[in-house]
Design a protein around this motif. Structure first.
Motif, PDB file in Angstrom:
ATOM      1  N   PHE A   1       0.837  -1.205   0.000  1.00  0.00           N
ATOM      2  CA  PHE A   1       0.000   0.000   0.000  1.00  0.00           C
ATOM      3  C   PHE A   1       0.871   1.254   0.000  1.00  0.00           C
ATOM      4  N   ILE A   2       1.949   1.234   0.786  1.00  0.00           N
ATOM      5  CA  ILE A   2       2.883   2.374   0.800  1.00  0.00           C
ATOM      6  C   ILE A   2       3.521   2.556  -0.573  1.00  0.00           C
ATOM      7  N   PHE A   3       3.930   1.441  -1.195  1.00  0.00           N
ATOM      8  CA  PHE A   3       4.514   1.524  -2.539  1.00  0.00           C
ATOM      9  C   PHE A   3       3.511   2.116  -3.527  1.00  0.00           C
ATOM     10  N   PHE A   4       2.244   1.749  -3.389  1.00  0.00           N
ATOM     11  CA  PHE A   4       1.202   2.283  -4.265  1.00  0.00           C
ATOM     12  C   PHE A   4       1.106   3.803  -4.135  1.00  0.00           C
ATOM     13  N   ILE A   5       1.210   4.310  -2.918  1.00  0.00           N
ATOM     14  CA  ILE A   5       1.170   5.760  -2.700  1.00  0.00           C
ATOM     15  C   ILE A   5       2.328   6.437  -3.421  1.00  0.00           C
ATOM     16  N   TRP A   6       3.527   5.836  -3.357  1.00  0.00           N
ATOM     17  CA  TRP A   6       4.681   6.440  -4.012  1.00  0.00           C
ATOM     18  C   TRP A   6       4.578   6.342  -5.535  1.00  0.00           C
ATOM     19  N   ILE A   7       3.932   5.298  -6.031  1.00  0.00           N
ATOM     20  CA  ILE A   7       3.686   5.205  -7.475  1.00  0.00           C
ATOM     21  C   ILE A   7       2.808   6.369  -7.918  1.00  0.00           C
ATOM     22  N   LEU A   8       1.801   6.679  -7.129  1.00  0.00           N
ATOM     23  CA  LEU A   8       0.933   7.824  -7.434  1.00  0.00           C
ATOM     24  C   LEU A   8       1.726   9.133  -7.394  1.00  0.00           C
ATOM     25  N   VAL A   9       2.643   9.242  -6.423  1.00  0.00           N
ATOM     26  CA  VAL A   9       3.453  10.459  -6.302  1.00  0.00           C
ATOM     27  C   VAL A   9       4.316  10.656  -7.552  1.00  0.00           C
ATOM     28  N   LEU A  10       5.000   9.586  -7.992  1.00  0.00           N
ATOM     29  CA  LEU A  10       5.861   9.698  -9.172  1.00  0.00           C
ATOM     30  C   LEU A  10       5.046  10.000 -10.425  1.00  0.00           C
ATOM     31  N   ASN A  11       3.877   9.361 -10.544  1.00  0.00           N
ATOM     32  CA  ASN A  11       2.988   9.690 -11.659  1.00  0.00           C
ATOM     33  C   ASN A  11       2.583  11.152 -11.605  1.00  0.00           C
ATOM     34  N   GLY A  12       2.246  11.622 -10.420  1.00  0.00           N
ATOM     35  CA  GLY A  12       1.841  13.019 -10.255  1.00  0.00           C
ATOM     36  C   GLY A  12       2.935  13.989 -10.655  1.00  0.00           C
ATOM     37  N   ILE A  13       4.190  13.637 -10.364  1.00  0.00           N
ATOM     38  CA  ILE A  13       5.316  14.500 -10.736  1.00  0.00           C
ATOM     39  C   ILE A  13       5.403  14.644 -12.251  1.00  0.00           C
ATOM     40  N   TYR A  14       5.328  13.521 -12.968  1.00  0.00           N
ATOM     41  CA  TYR A  14       5.451  13.574 -14.420  1.00  0.00           C
ATOM     42  C   TYR A  14       4.237  14.213 -15.078  1.00  0.00           C
ATOM     43  N   ILE A  15       3.056  13.942 -14.544  1.00  0.00           N
ATOM     44  CA  ILE A  15       1.856  14.594 -15.082  1.00  0.00           C
ATOM     45  C   ILE A  15       1.934  16.104 -14.847  1.00  0.00           C
ATOM     46  N   GLY A  16       2.409  16.483 -13.652  1.00  0.00           N
ATOM     47  CA  GLY A  16       2.572  17.906 -13.339  1.00  0.00           C
ATOM     48  C   GLY A  16       3.583  18.576 -14.249  1.00  0.00           C
ATOM     49  N   ILE A  17       4.694  17.897 -14.531  1.00  0.00           N
ATOM     50  CA  ILE A  17       5.711  18.444 -15.433  1.00  0.00           C
ATOM     51  C   ILE A  17       5.110  18.696 -16.814  1.00  0.00           C
TER      52      ILE A  17
END
Length: 276
Positions: A122-138
């Protein structure tokens, strides 16, 4: 050049992840363990987990790169975001499970605790969302920045108009009064809203550089058309588009846009034009 490289531009995401992945792993350790003893075993597992983190980031990056080619954000935003989040989650979580089970099989002394599958994943899933959010934000930040620069440039161009030679004098024609530029019998022409033609001594490639990009689009080798002359478009076979033109203004056949140019045209046509 892929879309991924376009929207990253000069942004050094490699440097970002060299800092971000160890930071994420450190936070994970503090979230997972109430007390950490930094001995050789902890350092070894920390190194393995950090290396795994870099591989997971690389998998996310490659997945986004692939999707940029197949389903660009501007073509189907909702579909793209859903597929990106699901695919990166399945790929990364699958790799984490496989690598963890493999390492435990080789060096472990018992089965992996059930908490790994309930809490850690579950923690890894949260970080996957974070990394996706970074690239989508970029992506959206660079798109916003490019649009802002483009509109400033177009606004400046729109104040000048387009110069044509009328007899022995130079005449400025407002861009709003230009329906299209076209090539016929090897000669380039400008056509106004009043159906008047002016011959030009420059090519469509050269003309395109002098036009506000928000108002004009080169739909094929023969035509650059003003937005106000386009009523809409419909999909044809093989990903091509049929552009519907305003027949009441100028008598002209609807035009075909190639499959390669179609995504760029749809993005351009969906972006509202500036008003003076």
């Amino acid at each position: 050049m892929t879309m991924f490289k376009k929207y990253l531009g000069k942004f050094n995401d490699w440097a970002l992840c060299l800092v971000l992945i160890p930071l994420i792993n450190t936070i994970n350790y503090h979230l997972t363990y109430s007390k950490i003893t930094w001995d050789w075993y902890t350092y070894t597992t920390y190194f393995i987990d950090t290396a795994t983190g870099f591989i997971c980031w690389w998998l996310i990056r490659k997945t986004i790169d692939y999707l940029d080619k197949k389903i660009p954000y501007e073509e189907a935003l909702g579909k793209r975001l859903m597929i990106q989040l699901i695919s990166t989650t399945l790929i990364v979580q699958g790799f984490i499970i496989l690598s963890t089970e493999s390492i435990n099989f080789l060096f472990g002394e018992g089965p992996i605790p059930i908490e790994f599958y309930t809490y850690n994943l579950f923690i890894f899933f949260i970080w996957i969302l974070v990394l996706n959010g970074i690239y989508i934000g970029i992506y959206f930040y660079v798109e916003w920045k490019n649009t802002k620069l483009l509109r400033e440039k177009d606004k400046e161009l729109r104040q000048k108009g387009f110069e044509v030679l009328f007899g022995k004098t130079i005449k400025n024609i407002d861009f709003e009064n230009i329906s299209l530029f076209y090539v016929a019998d090897g000669i380039t022409y400008l056509k106004t809203n009043q159906n008047r033609d002016y011959s030009l001594d420059i090519s469509l490639n050269q003309i395109k550089l002098k036009l506000p990009e928000e108002l004009f689009f080169r739909i094929n080798r023969k035509f650059i058309i003003n937005r106000h002359f386009i009523l809409g478009y419909k999909k044809e076979i093989n990903g091509k588009l049929l552009v519907n033109l305003d027949k009441g203004q100028i008598e002209m056949q609807d035009q075909i846009i190639s499959r390669i140019t179609a995504p760029e045209f749809k993005r351009w046509f969906s972006t509202p034009a500036l008003h003076n």
